[in-house]
Scaffold this active site. Structure first.
Site, mmCIF file in Angstrom:
data_model
loop_
_atom_site.group_PDB
_atom_site.id
_atom_site.type_symbol
_atom_site.label_atom_id
_atom_site.label_comp_id
_atom_site.label_asym_id
_atom_site.label_seq_id
_atom_site.Cartn_x
_atom_site.Cartn_y
_atom_site.Cartn_z
ATOM 1 N N HIS A 97 -112.346 4.450 -70.751
ATOM 2 C CA HIS A 97 -111.664 3.691 -69.703
ATOM 3 C C HIS A 97 -112.612 3.042 -68.693
ATOM 4 C CE1 HIS A 97 -107.304 3.608 -67.922
ATOM 5 N NE2 HIS A 97 -107.819 2.404 -68.062
ATOM 6 N N ASP A 120 -101.688 6.359 -67.272
ATOM 7 C CA ASP A 120 -102.756 7.345 -67.437
ATOM 8 C C ASP A 120 -102.273 8.719 -66.997
ATOM 9 O OD1 ASP A 120 -105.386 8.539 -67.516
ATOM 10 O OD2 ASP A 120 -106.239 6.588 -67.001
ATOM 11 N N HIS A 122 -104.447 10.509 -65.711
ATOM 12 C CA HIS A 122 -105.416 10.676 -64.627
ATOM 13 C C HIS A 122 -105.338 9.511 -63.643
ATOM 14 C CE1 HIS A 122 -106.961 12.495 -68.409
ATOM 15 N NE2 HIS A 122 -107.192 13.526 -67.608
ATOM 16 N N ASP A 124 -108.283 8.094 -62.300
ATOM 17 C CA ASP A 124 -109.506 7.293 -62.420
ATOM 18 C C ASP A 124 -109.912 6.718 -61.071
ATOM 19 O OD1 ASP A 124 -109.316 8.068 -65.021
ATOM 20 O OD2 ASP A 124 -108.774 6.107 -65.816
ATOM 21 N N HIS A 137 -115.686 6.878 -66.610
ATOM 22 C CA HIS A 137 -114.292 6.546 -66.992
ATOM 23 C C HIS A 137 -113.284 7.124 -65.992
ATOM 24 C CE1 HIS A 137 -112.670 10.191 -69.527
ATOM 25 N NE2 HIS A 137 -113.383 10.613 -68.520
ATOM 26 N N ASP A 224 -104.181 3.877 -70.869
ATOM 27 C CA ASP A 224 -104.965 4.991 -71.394
ATOM 28 C C ASP A 224 -104.018 5.812 -72.270
ATOM 29 O OD1 ASP A 224 -106.234 7.517 -71.670
ATOM 30 O OD2 ASP A 224 -107.258 7.305 -69.737
ATOM 31 N N ASP A 226 -104.096 8.681 -73.210
ATOM 32 C CA ASP A 226 -103.837 10.055 -72.773
ATOM 33 C C ASP A 226 -102.681 10.135 -71.778
ATOM 34 O OD1 ASP A 226 -104.822 9.829 -70.081
ATOM 35 O OD2 ASP A 226 -106.839 10.400 -70.690
ATOM 36 N N GLU A 269 -109.274 4.645 -74.808
ATOM 37 C CA GLU A 269 -109.462 6.091 -75.023
ATOM 38 C C GLU A 269 -108.913 6.592 -76.354
ATOM 39 O OE1 GLU A 269 -111.296 8.080 -73.079
ATOM 40 O OE2 GLU A 269 -111.375 7.133 -71.098
HETATM 41 C C1 DIR Z 1 -111.557 13.527 -64.456
HETATM 42 C C2 DIR Z 1 -111.039 13.155 -65.841
HETATM 43 N N1 DIR Z 1 -110.633 13.138 -63.429
HETATM 44 C C3 DIR Z 1 -112.930 12.911 -64.209
HETATM 45 N N2 DIR Z 1 -110.698 11.796 -65.956
HETATM 46 C C4 DIR Z 1 -110.213 11.200 -67.067
HETATM 47 O O1 DIR Z 1 -113.844 13.229 -64.951
HETATM 48 O O2 DIR Z 1 -113.066 12.123 -63.286
HETATM 49 N N3 DIR Z 1 -109.768 9.990 -67.063
HETATM 50 N N4 DIR Z 1 -110.167 11.847 -68.194
HETATM 51 O O3 DIR Z 1 -109.138 9.313 -68.046
HETATM 52 MN MN MN Z 2 -108.122 6.693 -67.795
HETATM 53 MN MN MN Z 3 -106.830 9.511 -68.728
HETATM 54 MN MN MN Z 4 -114.013 12.602 -67.246
#
Ligand code: DIR
Ligand code: MN
Ligand code: MN
Ligand code: MN
Length: 297
Positions: A97, A120, A122, A124, A137, A224, A226, A269
């Site tokens: 991402h 998402d 998350h 991000d 990402h 994303d 996920d 992703e």
């Molecule tokens: C987590 C994971 N918040 C990080 N983030 C992800 O590493 O900053 N984002 N997986 O898609």
């Molecule tokens: Mn993401």
């Molecule tokens: Mn994500």
């Molecule tokens: Mn991450």
């Protein structure tokens, strides 16, 4: 509008190998043919060149692979911008991402008041200071909002690319402390899984479309995989239980298609190594179909 596919085989922005093969997996799931069958003129510009992690240095552990990620996102921004200049719709396959930094930069150059819908699990919304992982990402939305390392924020030569009031996150269920603080500070609208459960995806999307399109010239979709439930999309690097279902996600895409506000889209992703028989890429292509107006009847 005619469509231009761009592949971004990028895995430097996160910790697990395999997401660099996402664009191949999405092509293998017959994305281009599906779009042609819907009546679009489609060109595939191929993949951009991305160095493999073995060939470069990780650098600052708080901003892993910063230099390479800046470089490839500058190229992606230029490629996306050329596609928009030609009057075509950029459709980008990822890749992790962190590529959204480049896609959003390339689109925002032409749509200076851009809305953004971020699907998402998350947020991000980390920066080098708040990130628990140092993976870029997890920072790409913050960067697009103008927050974070200036090498990334300044890609394309201007910042921010989008404003918080034109940004909507859908499907969130795992936010870090710094991300939660930033969401409150900036007033970003987040539809977590709680709101989706409570009011339903139809209402969520009505509100999301209103927010992202109000006072903007168009809306970018950054999806994303996920964000979906890991049962439907196992092939992602950071699966989080309790995600959006296959049908909820389709409804969201169908409502976006009806709204006719999209300027551009990216599907990111997809990790074929963690997937089962390319199922996640197939879901990505099915969702793309709905984004581009595919209907049952
Ligand atoms: C987590 C994971 N918040 C990080 N983030 C992800 O590493 O900053 N984002 N997986 O898609
Ligand atoms: Mn993401
Ligand atoms: Mn994500
Ligand atoms: Mn991450």
């Amino acid at each position: 509008k005619p469509i231009s596919i761009i592949g971004m085989p990028l895995d430097l922005g996160q910790g697990r190998r395999g997401v660099d093969m996402g664009p191949s997996a999405i092509r293998y799931a017959l994305a281009q043919q599906m779009l042609i069958d819907l009546g679009y003129e489609v060109e595939d510009l191929g993949d951009l060149h991305v160095p493999s992690p073995e060939s470069i240095k990780i650098g600052d552990p708080h901003l892993k692979y910063l230099d390479a990620i800046r470089h490839v996102n500058e190229e992606l921004a230029n490629t996306v911008s050329e596609v928009v200049t030609k009057g075509r719709f950029p459709l980008v396959f990822g890749g992790d991402h962190s590529m959204a930094i480049g896609t959003v930069a390339g689109v925002a150059k032409h749509y200076r008041r851009l809305g953004l819908i971020w699907f998402d699990a998350h947020g991000d919304l980390n920066t080098g200071e708040t990130s628990p992982s140092g993976n870029i990402h997890g920072m790409s939305l913050a960067i697009s909002l103008g927050l974070g390392h200036s090498d990334l924020v300044q890609i394309g030569g201007f910042a921010p690319k989008v404003l918080p009031e034109h940004t909507v996150i859908i499907g969130a269920r795992e936010l870090d402390l710094g991300e939660r603080q930033l969401i409150r500070e900036l007033g970003i609208k987040v539809f977590t899984m709680h709101e989706i459960d409570r009011i339903g995806m139809a209402k969520v999307m009505e509100e999301a479309i209103t927010i992202a399109s109000n006072g903007t010239d168009g809306v970018h979709l950054s999806l994303d995989l996920d964000g979906l439930d890991p049962n439907d999309c196992p092939g992602v690097g950071t699966p989080v239980p309790g995600g959006m279902t296959y049908r909820e996600s389709h409804l969201a895409m169908e409502m976006l298609a009806e709204s006719k506000i999209l300027t551009s889209a990216e599907f990111v992703e997809v990790n074929p190594i963690l997937d089962r028989e390319n199922h996640t890429a197939q879901v990505a292509v099915a969702l793309m179909g709905s984004v581009f107006g595919k209907k049952v009847l």
